[in-house]
Each structure stands twice: as structure tokens, then as C-alpha cells.
Design a protein around this motif. Structure first.
Motif, PDB file in Angstrom:
ATOM      1  N   TYR A 148      12.097   1.384   3.706  1.00 26.42           N
ATOM      2  CA  TYR A 148      11.033   0.747   2.929  1.00 26.42           C
ATOM      3  C   TYR A 148       9.669   0.821   3.634  1.00 26.42           C
ATOM      4  O   TYR A 148       8.690   0.269   3.134  1.00 26.42           O
ATOM      5  CB  TYR A 148      11.386  -0.711   2.628  1.00 26.42           C
ATOM      6  N   SER A 149       9.613   1.496   4.776  1.00 23.45           N
ATOM      7  CA  SER A 149       8.372   1.582   5.546  1.00 23.45           C
ATOM      8  C   SER A 149       7.686   2.928   5.335  1.00 23.45           C
ATOM      9  O   SER A 149       8.334   3.978   5.430  1.00 23.45           O
ATOM     10  CB  SER A 149       8.652   1.377   7.040  1.00 23.45           C
ATOM     11  N   PHE A 150       6.376   2.892   5.089  1.00 22.62           N
ATOM     12  CA  PHE A 150       5.563   4.085   4.876  1.00 22.62           C
ATOM     13  C   PHE A 150       4.304   3.963   5.745  1.00 22.62           C
ATOM     14  O   PHE A 150       3.884   2.861   6.077  1.00 22.62           O
ATOM     15  CB  PHE A 150       5.167   4.226   3.403  1.00 22.62           C
ATOM     16  N   ARG A 151       3.686   5.098   6.089  1.00 19.14           N
ATOM     17  CA  ARG A 151       2.505   5.065   6.946  1.00 19.14           C
ATOM     18  C   ARG A 151       1.409   5.967   6.396  1.00 19.14           C
ATOM     19  O   ARG A 151       1.663   7.063   5.914  1.00 19.14           O
ATOM     20  CB  ARG A 151       2.869   5.502   8.370  1.00 19.14           C
ATOM     21  N   ILE A 152       0.144   5.485   6.559  1.00 19.74           N
ATOM     22  CA  ILE A 152      -1.007   6.281   6.136  1.00 19.74           C
ATOM     23  C   ILE A 152      -1.923   6.626   7.310  1.00 19.74           C
ATOM     24  O   ILE A 152      -2.975   7.216   7.118  1.00 19.74           O
ATOM     25  CB  ILE A 152      -1.816   5.557   5.040  1.00 19.74           C
ATOM     26  N   MET A 153      -1.524   6.266   8.522  1.00 20.54           N
ATOM     27  CA  MET A 153      -2.286   6.576   9.736  1.00 20.54           C
ATOM     28  C   MET A 153      -1.654   7.787  10.420  1.00 20.54           C
ATOM     29  O   MET A 153      -0.489   8.125  10.173  1.00 20.54           O
ATOM     30  CB  MET A 153      -2.283   5.357  10.660  1.00 20.54           C
ATOM     31  N   ILE A 154      -2.424   8.462  11.303  1.00 25.35           N
ATOM     32  CA  ILE A 154      -1.918   9.621  12.037  1.00 25.35           C
ATOM     33  C   ILE A 154      -0.925   9.144  13.099  1.00 25.35           C
ATOM     34  O   ILE A 154      -1.298   8.389  14.003  1.00 25.35           O
ATOM     35  CB  ILE A 154      -3.060  10.377  12.733  1.00 25.35           C
TER      36      ILE A 154
END
Length: 405
Positions: A148-154
Motif C-alpha cells: 500500500y506504499s507508493f513514492r513520488i520522491m527520487i
């Protein structure tokens, strides 16, 4: 026969009524939902305060716009903030509060990787979609372990790949790797060595130091003794600045180029490093890196930047110290949730998760687009990373080098 028919008809009627009651119950439950609660845990005070406050500023700006336009599917959005000061123990307590007491529907953050590591399992056990907009530790995103975890940072591994690729593309032959002895530093070192090895190269030195060390002269001397022409810094702002000052003392600052991961882009680096900062650069997303000849960002980024300045005031020396690109990540995290909820037509975590994993491009302001899949929950890619000058006279980093130039 008639009794049997009456029995069948009665049974059908009972089932139909039960189905209708169930359906009505679901409809009523959805109709009764008046607001969407987004929980955010992050460092809003302490050494990482600019990251947590930048996230909050971006979220507040996005939520203000969404609610002014009628909310999400008719529901208003409300954020619940907790300041963990970058402390993993506090982060764990606050995350439990947000999920169990505040009944948060979604989570943004925490900002610090250590705080995410302390809370991520709990968030996923409760099946809450979580957007990481700041935390960069590579292992935090794993579609199997943390579905359920997503990331938008590098992420860190992507940053290490970019650092190595840029250094080699610019023709440096003697690369020193500089990092602290923390888990963050050792992880960065491992990733940088990995990408150097993949390119058939190795460093001339691996120079480590204790975080927050007072005297960085031994670090500078080791870099000098290695004869390095480029140093890849996996260092946070204050430590990186102290190394730069030490390189000045050993008279070697002008003999090499320093390229650092995003840790040296913290405001205290430029302030503490002084003139030596002009020998340094960092990495970032190309959309926030206008060249010196271009006075403004592209139209999309400039539009958001103008909103940020109008809402919070200008950024730069003597003004606010929260980078607009950090605010953009908080803004994007909320807008990404909005897009996924509307695509799913539901607040159900599994449906929102599936919407994110669809492979669609989600419009962004920090990055141009975010694309996720069932196996990849990191939304940016290495081709969007560029080298940025650390400049004293501009509000943002200037484009120094783009791979493929």
C-alpha cells in the motif's frame, strides 16, 4: 406443488429484500461519508523541519484548492498533522493515533526514512494507501512487502545511479566516495559502488566519517591524498559544509568537483559552506532546474511557484527557507490521491491501490508525471534527474548538466 411454488417465491422475496437492505446499507454508508481524512506525520520542527513544513505547506495549498472546487466526489478533505521531530519512536505513536483515533483514510509521509521504517508495517497492516513524498531510503518501497506504499520522491538507489552516471559522463577518472557511518551513509556507499562496478570502474578512495563530527580535516586530507578529481558526497547539509570548509583548509577545494546527493541541498549547507559551495552541485528533478539563461521555470512549474509565493511568501536568502520544490511534493501527494480516488470512484484502499497500479500517467508538478505498476511503486525514473548548481543568486538550483548533453 402450490405450496412448493409459494415457498420458492417467499425464498426469492426474502433474498431480494436482504440484498436490497445490504445494497442500501452500502449506499447510505457512502452517502454519509462527508469528508476524507489524510493523515500526515513528519518533522515539522528540529533539523528536518523544512521538509516537514514544506510537506504541510504543499498539502494545505492542494486541500484548499480541492475544497474550493467542491472536494473529491462531493466530500471535503481534511488533513491531520503530527510533528514527530524526525524521531522514529514519536512517529510510531503518532501514526497509531492517526489511524486508530483520527480514522485517517490515507497517509502522506513520514518525511524521514527512519520514521517511515518504524511505521510502514503498521500502515500496511491497516491497509491504508500511503504516499511517501520525501523519504528516500531505497528499501522503503517494495510492492510485495509494503503493497500500500507508493513514492513520488527520487529514491537513494536512483540518486546513486545518477551521481555515478553524471560523474562518468563528464569524464572524471578519479572518483572519491564520501559518506557518514550511519545506515543512510553505508547504504549510499553500497549503491554508488554498485553502479561504478556496473560501469567497470572503481573509486580511488572511500572516505567515511562520524555524523556530526566537529573536525572534518582528516576527511579532507584523505580526499586530497587520493588525488581525486571528483568527490561524490553522500552527506547531509551541515556535515557536507564542514567537509567543504576542511577542503579549503588543506588547499584542495579547487582541485576537484563535488557532486552530492540531495542531502546537501538542505538550506544549511549553502549557509555553512560559504564560498566553497560554488564548487559543489547536487541533483534534482529537471523540471525544477532552469538554466541560467532562463529566468523562469516552465509554465506548469511557474504556475505552482507563483501560487506558493502568493500563499507563503518568496523563497531565498533572508526570506523563507522552505524550497518550493519540497512544497510541490506535498501538493502532488494530495493531488495524486485525488486522481486515484476519482479513477477508482471509491475510497476503498484496494480499489485506490489498483488505480495507482494501473500504469496510467498521473500529472505532477514536482515531476512531470508519476507512473506506477503492480511491481513498481516508485513513480519517478532516473532519466528525470539532472545536476544542479548550488547558487547564491537564484531561488532554485540552476541546470548544470543533463545526461545526454
Amino acid at each position: 406443488m402450490k405450496k412448493h411454488s409459494r415457498f420458492v417465491c417467499s425464498l426469492i422475496m426474502i433474498i431480494s429484500v436482504a440484498m436490497l437492505v445490504t445494497a442500501c446499507g452500502k449506499t447510505t454508508a457512502t452517502a454519509d461519508k462527508k469528508e476524507i481524512v489524510i493523515g500526515a506525520v513528519g518533522a515539522m520542527s528540529g533539523p528536518s523541519a523544512t521538509l516537514g513544513m514544506g510537506t504541510k505547506d504543499g498539502m494545505d495549498l492542494a486541500i484548499k484548492e480541492i475544497n474550493a472546487a467542491g472536494g473529491i466526489m462531493g466530500m471535503t478533505v481534511r488533513a491531520v498533522y503530527r510533528d514527530d521531530e524526525g524521531d522514529p519512536t514519536k512517529a510510531k505513536t503518532y501514526m497509531e493515533e492517526e489511524l486508530l483515533k483520527e480514522n485517517a483514510d490515507f497517509i502522506i509521509g513520514p518525511t524521514n526514512s527512519t520514521s517511515v521504517a518504524a511505521t510502514e508495517a503498521f500502515v500496511n497492516q491497516n491497509k491504508k494507501v500511503q504516499i511517501l513524498n520525501i523519504a528516500t531510503a531505497s528499501e522503503l518501497i517494495d510492492a510485495n512487502k509494503y503493497p500500500y506504499s507508493f513514492r513520488i520522491m527520487i529514491p537513494n538507489n536512483m540518486q546513486a545511479e545518477a551521481l555515478v552516471k553524471i560523474a562518468l559522463a563528464k569524464g572524471f577518472k578519479k572518483i572519491a566516495l564520501v559518506q557518514d557511518t550511519s545506515a543512510l551513509g553505508t547504504g549510499g556507499l553500497a549503491d554508488m559502488k554498485k553502479y561504478l562496478a556496473q560501469a567497470g570502474q572503481q573509486s580511488v578512495a572511500e572516505v567515511s566519517y562520524t555524523p556530526n563530527a566537529t573536525d572534518m580535516t582528516p576527511v579532507a586530507q584523505k580526499i586530497k591524498d587520493s588525488g581525486a578529481d571528483c568527490a561524490l558526497f553522500w552527506a547531509l547539509g551541515a556535515d557536507g559544509a564542514k567537509i567543504v570548509k576542511a577542503l579549503e583548509r588543506v588547499n584542495y577545494i579547487n582541485n576537484l568537483e563535488i557532486l552530492g546527493y540531495t542531502g546537501i541541498s538542505l538550506p544549511n549547507f549553502q549557509e555553512l559552506a560559504g564560498p566553497g559551495a560554488t564548487r559543489c552541485s547536487t541533483i534534482g528533478i529537471d523540471t525544477w532546474a532552469p538554466p541560467r539563461s532562463q529566468p523562469k521555470l516552465d509554465d506548469t512549474r511557474q504556475k505552482l511557484y507563483d501560487k506558493i509565493v502568493a500563499e507563503y511568501g518568496p523563497y531565498g536568502p533572508g526570506k523563507r527557507d522552505i524550497n518550493p520544490s519540497t512544497i510541490a511534493t506535498g501538493y502532488d501527494a494530495v493531488m495524486l490521491l485525488k486522481a486515484a480516488i476519482e479513477k477508482a470512484k471509491s475510497l476503498d484502499s484496494d480499489k485506490v491501490k489498483a488505480a495507482l497500479e494501473s500504469g496510467d500517467q498521473f500529472k505532477g508538478y514536482y515531476a512531470d508525471n508519476y507512473v506506477f505498476s503492480k511491481t513498481n511503486h516508485d513513480g519517478v525514473n532516473v532519466n528525470e534527474i539532472v545536476q544542479l548548481e548550488i547558487s547564491n543568486d537564484k531561488f532554485l538550483g540552476e541546470l548544470a548538466y543533463r545526461l545526454g548533453n
